[in-house]
Write an enzyme that holds these catalytic residues in place. Structure first.
Site, PDB file in Angstrom:
ATOM      1  N   ASP A  26       0.836  -1.210   0.000  1.00  0.00           N
ATOM      2  CA  ASP A  26       0.000   0.000   0.000  1.00  0.00           C
ATOM      3  C   ASP A  26       0.867   1.256   0.000  1.00  0.00           C
ATOM      4  O   ASP A  26       1.987   1.244   0.504  1.00  0.00           O
ATOM      5  CB  ASP A  26      -0.921  -0.022   1.235  1.00  0.00           C
ATOM      6  CG  ASP A  26      -2.069   0.972   1.099  1.00  0.00           C
ATOM      7  OD1 ASP A  26      -2.411   1.341  -0.039  1.00  0.00           O
ATOM      8  OD2 ASP A  26      -2.618   1.377   2.143  1.00  0.00           O
ATOM      9  N   ASN A  28       1.226   3.431  -2.923  1.00  0.00           N
ATOM     10  CA  ASN A  28       1.725   3.858  -4.240  1.00  0.00           C
ATOM     11  C   ASN A  28       1.229   5.258  -4.597  1.00  0.00           C
ATOM     12  O   ASN A  28       1.979   6.093  -5.114  1.00  0.00           O
ATOM     13  CB  ASN A  28       1.248   2.901  -5.336  1.00  0.00           C
ATOM     14  CG  ASN A  28       1.873   1.535  -5.226  1.00  0.00           C
ATOM     15  OD1 ASN A  28       2.802   1.334  -4.445  1.00  0.00           O
ATOM     16  ND2 ASN A  28       1.370   0.582  -6.005  1.00  0.00           N
ATOM     17  N   TRP A  31       2.924   7.929  -2.576  1.00  0.00           N
ATOM     18  CA  TRP A  31       4.314   8.093  -3.015  1.00  0.00           C
ATOM     19  C   TRP A  31       4.359   9.043  -4.220  1.00  0.00           C
ATOM     20  O   TRP A  31       5.190   9.946  -4.285  1.00  0.00           O
ATOM     21  CB  TRP A  31       4.901   6.725  -3.397  1.00  0.00           C
ATOM     22  CG  TRP A  31       6.332   6.764  -3.826  1.00  0.00           C
ATOM     23  CD1 TRP A  31       7.435   6.616  -3.020  1.00  0.00           C
ATOM     24  CD2 TRP A  31       6.832   6.965  -5.156  1.00  0.00           C
ATOM     25  NE1 TRP A  31       8.581   6.720  -3.773  1.00  0.00           N
ATOM     26  CE2 TRP A  31       8.240   6.928  -5.083  1.00  0.00           C
ATOM     27  CE3 TRP A  31       6.225   7.170  -6.397  1.00  0.00           C
ATOM     28  CZ2 TRP A  31       9.056   7.081  -6.204  1.00  0.00           C
ATOM     29  CZ3 TRP A  31       7.033   7.338  -7.517  1.00  0.00           C
ATOM     30  CH2 TRP A  31       8.433   7.295  -7.427  1.00  0.00           C
ATOM     31  N   HIS A  43       2.300   3.307  -8.948  1.00  0.00           N
ATOM     32  CA  HIS A  43       2.103   1.882  -9.255  1.00  0.00           C
ATOM     33  C   HIS A  43       3.291   1.359 -10.068  1.00  0.00           C
ATOM     34  O   HIS A  43       3.773   0.254  -9.860  1.00  0.00           O
ATOM     35  CB  HIS A  43       0.807   1.670 -10.042  1.00  0.00           C
ATOM     36  CG  HIS A  43      -0.427   2.089  -9.288  1.00  0.00           C
ATOM     37  ND1 HIS A  43      -0.622   1.774  -7.966  1.00  0.00           N
ATOM     38  CD2 HIS A  43      -1.525   2.794  -9.671  1.00  0.00           C
ATOM     39  CE1 HIS A  43      -1.792   2.270  -7.557  1.00  0.00           C
ATOM     40  NE2 HIS A  43      -2.349   2.903  -8.573  1.00  0.00           N
ATOM     41  N   LEU A 137      10.561 -20.799  -4.773  1.00  0.00           N
ATOM     42  CA  LEU A 137       9.696 -19.808  -4.116  1.00  0.00           C
ATOM     43  C   LEU A 137       8.348 -19.827  -4.824  1.00  0.00           C
ATOM     44  O   LEU A 137       8.299 -19.803  -6.058  1.00  0.00           O
ATOM     45  CB  LEU A 137      10.319 -18.410  -4.226  1.00  0.00           C
ATOM     46  CG  LEU A 137       9.418 -17.231  -3.811  1.00  0.00           C
ATOM     47  CD1 LEU A 137       9.201 -17.199  -2.302  1.00  0.00           C
ATOM     48  CD2 LEU A 137      10.026 -15.897  -4.256  1.00  0.00           C
ATOM     49  N   ILE A 198      -6.607  -4.714   7.686  1.00  0.00           N
ATOM     50  CA  ILE A 198      -6.439  -5.915   6.865  1.00  0.00           C
ATOM     51  C   ILE A 198      -7.039  -5.713   5.477  1.00  0.00           C
ATOM     52  O   ILE A 198      -6.655  -6.395   4.523  1.00  0.00           O
ATOM     53  CB  ILE A 198      -7.115  -7.136   7.557  1.00  0.00           C
ATOM     54  CG1 ILE A 198      -6.570  -7.346   8.984  1.00  0.00           C
ATOM     55  CG2 ILE A 198      -6.982  -8.409   6.741  1.00  0.00           C
ATOM     56  CD1 ILE A 198      -5.193  -7.914   9.089  1.00  0.00           C
ATOM     57  N   GLU A 210       1.827 -13.164  12.467  1.00  0.00           N
ATOM     58  CA  GLU A 210       2.396 -11.990  13.133  1.00  0.00           C
ATOM     59  C   GLU A 210       2.183 -10.786  12.224  1.00  0.00           C
ATOM     60  O   GLU A 210       2.488 -10.851  11.023  1.00  0.00           O
ATOM     61  CB  GLU A 210       3.894 -12.193  13.394  1.00  0.00           C
ATOM     62  CG  GLU A 210       4.194 -13.323  14.362  1.00  0.00           C
ATOM     63  CD  GLU A 210       3.577 -13.100  15.738  1.00  0.00           C
ATOM     64  OE1 GLU A 210       3.505 -11.938  16.188  1.00  0.00           O
ATOM     65  OE2 GLU A 210       3.160 -14.094  16.362  1.00  0.00           O
TER      66      GLU A 210
HETATM   67  C1  IPE Z   1      -5.376  -2.680  -0.029  1.00  0.00           C
HETATM   68  O1  IPE Z   1      -5.074  -1.349  -0.259  1.00  0.00           O
HETATM   69  C2  IPE Z   1      -5.398  -3.451  -1.305  1.00  0.00           C
HETATM   70  C3  IPE Z   1      -4.130  -3.532  -2.025  1.00  0.00           C
HETATM   71  C4  IPE Z   1      -2.967  -3.104  -1.646  1.00  0.00           C
HETATM   72  C5  IPE Z   1      -4.221  -4.230  -3.276  1.00  0.00           C
HETATM   73  P1  IPE Z   1      -6.202  -0.241  -0.366  1.00  0.00           P
HETATM   74  O2  IPE Z   1      -5.499   1.045  -0.575  1.00  0.00           O
HETATM   75  O3  IPE Z   1      -7.214  -0.636  -1.360  1.00  0.00           O
HETATM   76  O4  IPE Z   1      -6.850  -0.314   1.089  1.00  0.00           O
HETATM   77  P2  IPE Z   1      -7.772   0.727   1.873  1.00  0.00           P
HETATM   78  O5  IPE Z   1      -8.872   1.145   0.948  1.00  0.00           O
HETATM   79  O6  IPE Z   1      -6.905   1.879   2.254  1.00  0.00           O
HETATM   80  O7  IPE Z   1      -8.250  -0.033   3.077  1.00  0.00           O
HETATM   81  C1  IPE Z   2      -1.666   0.232  -3.357  1.00  0.00           C
HETATM   82  O1  IPE Z   2      -1.413   1.595  -3.376  1.00  0.00           O
HETATM   83  C2  IPE Z   2      -1.880  -0.328  -4.738  1.00  0.00           C
HETATM   84  C3  IPE Z   2      -3.273  -0.742  -5.043  1.00  0.00           C
HETATM   85  C4  IPE Z   2      -4.245  -0.760  -4.176  1.00  0.00           C
HETATM   86  C5  IPE Z   2      -3.522  -1.205  -6.386  1.00  0.00           C
HETATM   87  P1  IPE Z   2      -2.587   2.632  -3.370  1.00  0.00           P
HETATM   88  O2  IPE Z   2      -2.975   2.926  -4.778  1.00  0.00           O
HETATM   89  O3  IPE Z   2      -3.688   2.191  -2.494  1.00  0.00           O
HETATM   90  O4  IPE Z   2      -1.868   3.906  -2.750  1.00  0.00           O
HETATM   91  P2  IPE Z   2      -2.452   4.907  -1.671  1.00  0.00           P
HETATM   92  O5  IPE Z   2      -2.902   4.084  -0.503  1.00  0.00           O
HETATM   93  O6  IPE Z   2      -3.568   5.638  -2.318  1.00  0.00           O
HETATM   94  O7  IPE Z   2      -1.293   5.781  -1.341  1.00  0.00           O
HETATM   95 MG    MG Z   3      -4.103   2.430  -0.534  1.00  0.00          MG
END
Ligand code: IPE
Ligand code: IPE
Ligand code: MG
Length: 264
Positions: A26, A28, A31, A43, A137, A198, A210
């Protein structure tokens, strides 16, 4: 019957290095935003963090790495972002699969894949088949995956397997139908990006994992960041419901005295 220990029915062995690491990648978007770039740039950079993490897992002898790439709720995002993510998924599969294969990595994808474009579905199948003989792996990508979807599809398939049975189902009856029945439960769960939730990832399988949360955004994650998570993991005491004394062997396991009552 699953060939893996269940954290609720058995007490799985605790090793210094986790066998299975599951990661919510999470951060991206944030960032990219910090750099005044479009979300997609995050991404894109995230793929480099995936490469670094796969390599680090190979170096550490980790057997299973599971990455949450797209959740069943991520369809709620703007259509342009979804479309770019799908294109990225296709490109990365095409570009990386031979390298994964060379390195002994078996690729698997879990989730409800029927919602993806046929091209992507075919590519996923071909990549899984191509790497099916590898065992160094197991890299699982969770795509259009949701923990609730997983439990429900498993329940439906379990019920259909014995339509005459009216009840008395056990945990071990359901386990073989879960999407990750080919892997032990994750020992270590990592979420980058600072959120402590989660988000409908592996709900069943995380029962005794964990949990490790880091403020690092996913494109910043690398082998050093994984080392920090592994160090934290090594310092945990995995009790699986038991007491600390039982683990260190300082008290004999107490046999429940017969006839003991609990009076509130
Ligand atoms: C969780 O991230 C799903 C992935 C990383 C693929 P999200 O960015 O979708 O989660 P929430 O919405 O903040 O809970
Ligand atoms: C996780 O990064 C990647 C996907 C859910 C596809 P996000 O796109 O959720 O990035 P944030 O949480 O908005 O920074
Ligand atoms: Mg996110």
């Amino acid at each position: 019957m699953s060939r893996f220990a269940s954290s609720t029915r058995d007490v799985p062995a605790t090793l210094a290095v986790p066998r299975h690491v599951a990661i919510i990648m999470d951060g991206n978007g944030r960032w990219a935003k910090k750099r005044m770039l479009p979300r997609f740039a995050g991404h894109h950079r995230g793929v480099e963090a995936v490469r670094a993490t796969v390599k680090a897992c190979l170096d550490h002898g980790i057997e299973y790495l599971t990455l949450f790439a797209f959740s069943s709720e991520n369809w709620r995002r703007p259509p342009e972002e979804i479309s770019l993510l799908m294109q990225l998924f296709v490109r990365v599969l095409k570009e990386e699969v031979s390298k994964l294969d060379r390195n002994g990595v078996r690729l698997r994808v879990i989730g409800d894949l029927r919602r993806f474009e046929p091209e992507l579905q075919t590519l996923i199948q071909a990549s899984e088949q191509r790497t099916a003989g590898n065992s160094r792996l197991v890299l699982t990508i969770a795509a259009n995956y949701g923990g609730r979807w997983d439990i429900l599809q498993a329940v439906n398939r379990m019920l259909a397997s014995e339509p005459e049975k009216s009840g008395g189902w056990q945990e071990s009856d359901l386990a073989p139908y879960l999407a990750m029945s080919y892997a032990p439960e994750p020992d270590l769960f990592i979420r980058t990006g600072g959120e402590q939730r989660i988000s409908n990832f592996l709900l069943w399988q995380l029962a005794y994992s964990e949990l490790y949360f880091t403020e690092l955004l996913w494109p910043e994650f690398n082998s050093r960041a994984l080392d920090a998570a592994l160090l934290s993991y090594r310092q945990r005491e995995r009790r699986f419901g038991r007491t600390s004394e039982q683990l260190s062997g300082t008290t004999p396991p107490a046999a429940a005295p017969t006839g003991t009552r609990f009076d509130a």
